[in-house]
Design an enzyme around this catalytic site. Structure first.
Site, PDB file in Angstrom:
ATOM      1  N   GLU A   1      33.744  -9.876  11.476  1.00  0.00           N
ATOM      2  CA  GLU A   1      33.625 -11.321  11.744  1.00  0.00           C
ATOM      3  C   GLU A   1      33.575 -12.188  10.486  1.00  0.00           C
ATOM      4  O   GLU A   1      34.201 -13.236  10.510  1.00  0.00           O
ATOM      5  CB  GLU A   1      32.431 -11.614  12.661  1.00  0.00           C
ATOM      6  CG  GLU A   1      32.526 -13.058  13.108  1.00  0.00           C
ATOM      7  CD  GLU A   1      31.422 -13.447  14.069  1.00  0.00           C
ATOM      8  OE1 GLU A   1      31.513 -14.559  14.579  1.00  0.00           O
ATOM      9  OE2 GLU A   1      30.495 -12.698  14.308  1.00  0.00           O
TER      10      GLU A   1
ATOM     11  N   HIS B   1      36.238 -11.400  22.599  1.00  0.00           N
ATOM     12  CA  HIS B   1      37.581 -11.808  22.168  1.00  0.00           C
ATOM     13  C   HIS B   1      38.661 -10.900  22.767  1.00  0.00           C
ATOM     14  O   HIS B   1      39.764 -11.355  23.067  1.00  0.00           O
ATOM     15  CB  HIS B   1      37.662 -11.844  20.638  1.00  0.00           C
ATOM     16  CG  HIS B   1      36.892 -12.988  20.032  1.00  0.00           C
ATOM     17  ND1 HIS B   1      35.569 -12.892  19.662  1.00  0.00           N
ATOM     18  CD2 HIS B   1      37.247 -14.267  19.762  1.00  0.00           C
ATOM     19  CE1 HIS B   1      35.158 -14.058  19.181  1.00  0.00           C
ATOM     20  NE2 HIS B   1      36.156 -14.916  19.231  1.00  0.00           N
TER      21      HIS B   1
END
Length: 685
Positions: free
Chosen positions: A351, A239
């Site tokens: 996450e 990311h």
């Protein structure tokens, strides 16, 4: 047995059509036992069997087995949206994956799939079967068809499907012309964000994000499916690279770098109108109007009750863990965040996956951020609306707010990196190795990367339920670059050959106002282009490396591959890792767009000591060509250094990139030149 394995792939063909209808190139039909038919078909099961079986190319008998309890997965209605970010959906999917993983052989799996395919939500069924195929030892050679083939409605303008139905009904299979998908169909040029829509709405980029989350699921009953080598660190790095790439694309288009979404009480300025329809849910994806604020969620139908203040609490606890350089465990003890594994621990907390060290305390910040934003238009379900594009990993990257949310998450990870000791010469130098130069050679001017538009086709035929058979091609426009080589001159002054790990990055040189970047800003914009190992013999070495061989990307054919074109037979080395190979950054997006006058960038190469970096493992038959962002299946991440090395940590002693350079590194100023023309795929120049 390999036949039974291949039969599983037919469940991906026309996913909402019942499996007793003809599937695949051979018009195969599953002969299902009478008690497998849903109630609405049971009285006519014989007639159905005769109707679709009479001209079938192949009949597939289904074993009648004692079926497992499917009550939990069937709680999700057949025609609803499905999101891995919604905890209830995650629980249902986890149970179904468990059932698929627990079937004793492929025949039984095929049997339970034929029962489920007629009853279970198609999106959830597709996801769970994909995860099971990727992780069952007896199905590892199977190539899962790309998601855009099964559910093209998640990737393109719904007008295309009306045209496609018309074409498939009127024109015979061999004579169909491709349907052209308009490039800018979600907003006009009045919207500044539309300048980077070619990146956000790229089919390959959204497929990459979906496939990465398929290979790295964050929930499953079997921990081994989730607990892969360095998955938390990979979550951070993959990311982080998306944000670096997006920021460079923005600067190429005269936009500022993305602003973090860090105040959960402030309005989200950017609106987004996705212009997508869900064929399963028969609904348009809801938009988010400009100026929307996230609000407390109370959606009993999704079993979600959560206040915005919870996000803030989780964030504060996360920041506290970084401040203390330790994570609180459920038993109240502290786990120190060391420089080796700290980022991995934080990635799994953020996450958060089931291997989070303390989910009850640190919560579910990343996933619930997606959920809050995706329900911002209907937080209490009063309008019976489903989630927006931020709620689905196949569509989230289309929305400008995805990048604002991830820019903030990335910033939190950087706070941890700032607490680590900067790399010293012992970690950066490679004695006796000197890189005298690096350059780019291509078709034209040296040290120039050329980009343009390209039109390619994708086959929608497999995703067109209840229409006549045959290919239906759609033509879409995407960014592309001319291929090139890196030329690296390396001098080895030692007496013997050594193995070097070559690390290639590119970054912009000036910020939005034209001022040169400080090293600390520039290192966060370093885009990894390639990483490879190669022998360096004594004396001068000229090393040429083709851009097409990048360790970051997968070739176009694999992003949009046809499942029927799989290399070799299932179970052979050629096919064994093909499914994992579907994970990788799309090669057509390797190079940023640049500008017509030439966007200035700096190319960086470093040669580090392979003996310090290598991971001892056998990679025969492994799909490791896109390992940088995706890792390697069933293996360790193929580089011992931190992901993003040498730019993952600050270097307070360096104010510019040239201050940071060591003898085993070199840089070259280059430009990325965009030409506003479109070529057909397969044309050169």
């Amino acid at each position: 047995m390999s036949d039974a394995k291949n039969n599983l792939l037919l469940f991906f063909d026309r996913p909402s059509e019942p499996c007793f209808m003809q599937k695949g190139e051979e018009n195969a039909v599953f002969e299902i036992p009478d008690n497998y038919y849903p109630e609405k078909y049971q009285r006519v099961s014989n007639a159905i069997g005769n109707r679709f079986g009479s001209d079938a190319g192949r009949m597939i008998p289904i074993r009648n087995i004692a079926l497992p309890n499917l009550d939990l997965p069937m709680e999700l209605p057949y025609n609803e949206q499905f999101s891995l970010f919604v905890p209830k959906h995650r629980k249902l999917a986890g149970r179904l994956i468990d059932i698929f993983m627990g079937m004793r052989d492929v025949e039984d799996l095929q049997s339970v799939c034929s029962y489920c395919q007629l009853r279970i939500n198609p999106y959830m069924f597709n996801y769970c079967l994909s995860v099971a195929i990727l992780h069952r030892p007896d199905t590892k050679g199977l190539s899962i068809p790309t998601f855009a083939e099964s559910f093209p409605d998640k990737f393109m303008d719904p007008k295309v499907f009306r045209q496609a139905r018309e074409v498939s009904s009127v024109v015979p299979s061999g004579a169909r012309m491709p349907i052209v998908i308009p490039s800018n169909y979600t907003a006009s040029d009045t919207e500044p964000e539309q300048r980077v829509a070619y990146f956000r709405e790229d089919i390959g980029i959204n497929l990459h994000h979906w496939h990465w989350h398929l290979v790295y699921p964050f929930d499953a009953a079997d921990r081994a499916i989730v607990n892969k080598d360095r998955r938390g660190e990979l979550f951070y790095y993959m990311h982080q690279q998306i944000i670096a790439r997006y920021n460079v694309e923005r600067m190429c288009n005269n936009l500022s770098r993305v602003r973090r979404y860090n105040n959960f009480r402030a309005a989200i300025e950017e609106g987004y109108f996705p212009k997508l329809d869900s064929t399963v849910a028969s609904r348009a994806w809801p938009p988010r109007f400009a100026g929307t604020t996230i609000r407390d969620l109370d959606r009993p139908v999704d079993q979600i009750r959560s206040d915005v203040s919870e996000l803030e609490t989780w964030r504060d606890r996360f920041l506290q863990a970084i401040e203390n350089m330790s994570v609180m465990l459920p038993n109240g003890r502290q786990l120190p965040l060391d420089e080796e594994t700290g980022i991995d621990v934080l990635g799994n907390l953020m996450e958060s996956s089931i291997i989070s060290r303390n989910r009850p305390y640190y919560g579910d910040l990343h996933n619930m951020g997606h959920v809050f934003i995706s329900y911002s238009h209907d937080p209490d379900h009063r309008h019976l609306e489903q989630f927006g594009v931020m709620g689905d990993s196949a569509t989230a990257m289309r929305d400008p707010v995805f990048y604002r949310w991830h820019a903030y998450i990335d910033d939190i990870f950087h706070l941890y990196k700032y607490k680590l000791t900067p790399y010293g010469n012992d970690r950066l130098d490679f004695p006796n190795i000197r890189v005298s130069s690096v350059s780019i050679e291509g078709g034209g001017t040296p040290n120039t990367l050329n980009t343009l538009w390209e039109q390619s086709t994708v086959d929608l035929g497999r995703g067109m339920d209840f229409t006549p058979r045959g290919s239906v091609l759609a033509r879409f426009t995407h960014l592309q670059h001319d291929e090139y080589n890196y030329v690296i001159e390396v001098n080895n002054t030692g007496g013997s050959s050594v193995m070097g790990m070559f690390r290639i990055f590119i970054a912009p040189t000036v910020d939005e106002s034209g001022k040169p970047f400080s090293f600390d800003e520039q290192r966060k914009l370093m885009i990894e282009l390639d990483k490879f190992s190669q022998g360096v013999k004594p004396g001068n070495n000229t090393i040429r490396r083709k851009s097409i061989d990048s360790s970051v990307t997968i070739p176009y054919e694999r992003t949009f591959r046809n499942q029927a074109d799989r290399p070799a037979d299932p179970g052979t080395a050629g096919a064994a890792e093909f499914d994992f190979c579907g994970c990788g950054w799309p090669h057509h997006m390797l190079v940023p767009k640049g500008t017509t006058q030439g966007y200035p960038m700096v190319l960086f190469v470093m040669v580090s000591n392979w003996n310090d970096d290598r991971v001892e493992q056998d990679l025969v038959g492994s799909c490791n060509d896109a390992a940088s962002y995706c890792g390697i299946r069933d293996r360790k991440y193929p580089d011992r250094r931190a992901m993003g090395f040498p730019f993952d940590r600050p270097a307070p002693a360096a104010t510019t990139l040239s201050d940071f350079l060591r003898p085993n590194m070199a840089v070259r100023d280059c430009i990325v030149r965009f030409t506003d023309r479109t070529r057909q795929r397969g044309q050169q120049g």
